[in-house]
Scaffold this active site. Structure first.
Site, mmCIF file in Angstrom:
data_model
loop_
_atom_site.group_PDB
_atom_site.id
_atom_site.type_symbol
_atom_site.label_atom_id
_atom_site.label_comp_id
_atom_site.label_asym_id
_atom_site.label_seq_id
_atom_site.Cartn_x
_atom_site.Cartn_y
_atom_site.Cartn_z
ATOM 1 N N HIS A 104 5.523 6.288 -1.279
ATOM 2 C CA HIS A 104 6.294 5.065 -1.498
ATOM 3 C C HIS A 104 5.464 3.836 -1.140
ATOM 4 O O HIS A 104 4.446 3.936 -0.459
ATOM 5 C CB HIS A 104 7.571 5.084 -0.645
ATOM 6 C CG HIS A 104 7.300 4.951 0.822
ATOM 7 N ND1 HIS A 104 6.888 6.009 1.606
ATOM 8 C CD2 HIS A 104 7.352 3.878 1.662
ATOM 9 C CE1 HIS A 104 6.710 5.605 2.845
ATOM 10 N NE2 HIS A 104 6.978 4.298 2.911
ATOM 11 N N HIS B 288 0.826 -1.199 0.000
ATOM 12 C CA HIS B 288 0.000 0.000 0.000
ATOM 13 C C HIS B 288 0.862 1.252 0.000
ATOM 14 O O HIS B 288 2.061 1.195 0.268
ATOM 15 C CB HIS B 288 -0.897 0.014 1.242
ATOM 16 C CG HIS B 288 -0.113 0.070 2.514
ATOM 17 N ND1 HIS B 288 0.530 -1.039 3.025
ATOM 18 C CD2 HIS B 288 0.178 1.108 3.348
ATOM 19 C CE1 HIS B 288 1.169 -0.690 4.130
ATOM 20 N NE2 HIS B 288 0.980 0.611 4.343
#
EC number: 3.1.-.-
Length: 173
Positions: A116, A34
């Site tokens: 990220h 995620h």
């Protein structure tokens, strides 16, 4: 209860990330790959209903966008986290900013926002250096459309599950 806000990439990208996470990320079994938009925060049942309503408003005002993975990178020397660097779009920055205003907890984040997707964490210095060196030799370019984000909550066993999904764009919910 603990809540968080994240977006999940496509299954294709999740499979690539998980091929590394199962070896290098102790949180592998707790949450799928995620991109965190809001770190874990505490909320009551009443407050989360207000937050959900606010999330619907935010979602309807932000258009779907292209998530682009640029390369492998690391937060070293701050910590030994290896991640896929995601291009910081206007939409990602707007979502992150709005999730750090009222009615959310507005305390200053511990770190600045770096979009990220984590590949590995809690690695020893030697393992971090080895894995990062190996991954930097591989190509990790990827593009996909993102049209939703998720409000998550943490279960008693430490794993995270979706509480509610919010579709981006006008007329969505």
């Amino acid at each position: 209860m603990k809540y968080g806000i994240a977006l999940f990439p496509s299954k294709k990208l999740q499979d690539i990330v998980n091929s590394y996470r199962k070896r290098y990320d102790p949180h592998y079994a707790l949450i799928p790959p995620h991109l965190t938009l809001k770190n874990a925060f505490e909320s009551s049942d009443d407050k989360i209903k207000e937050i959900s309503s606010h999330l619907r408003e935010i979602a309807s005002s932000v258009n779907p966008f292209t998530l682009q993975v640029l390369k492998v990178s690391s937060f070293s020397p701050v910590n030994n986290v290896i991640y896929l660097k995601v291009d910081s779009t206007t939409e990602l920055t707007e979502l992150h900013t709005r999730f750090h205003q009222e009615p959310f907890d507005t305390s200053t984040a511990e770190y600045s926002f770096v979009p990220h997707i984590t590949i590995g964490q809690k690695l020893s210095d030697d393992e971090h250096s080895d894995v990062l060196g190996q991954l930097k030799m591989e190509s990790f370019t990827h593009k996909e459309e993102i049209d939703r984000f998720h409000l998550l909550y943490q279960l008693e066993n430490g794993s995270w599950t979706v509480y509610e999904t919010f579709r981006l764009g006008k007329g969505q919910s």
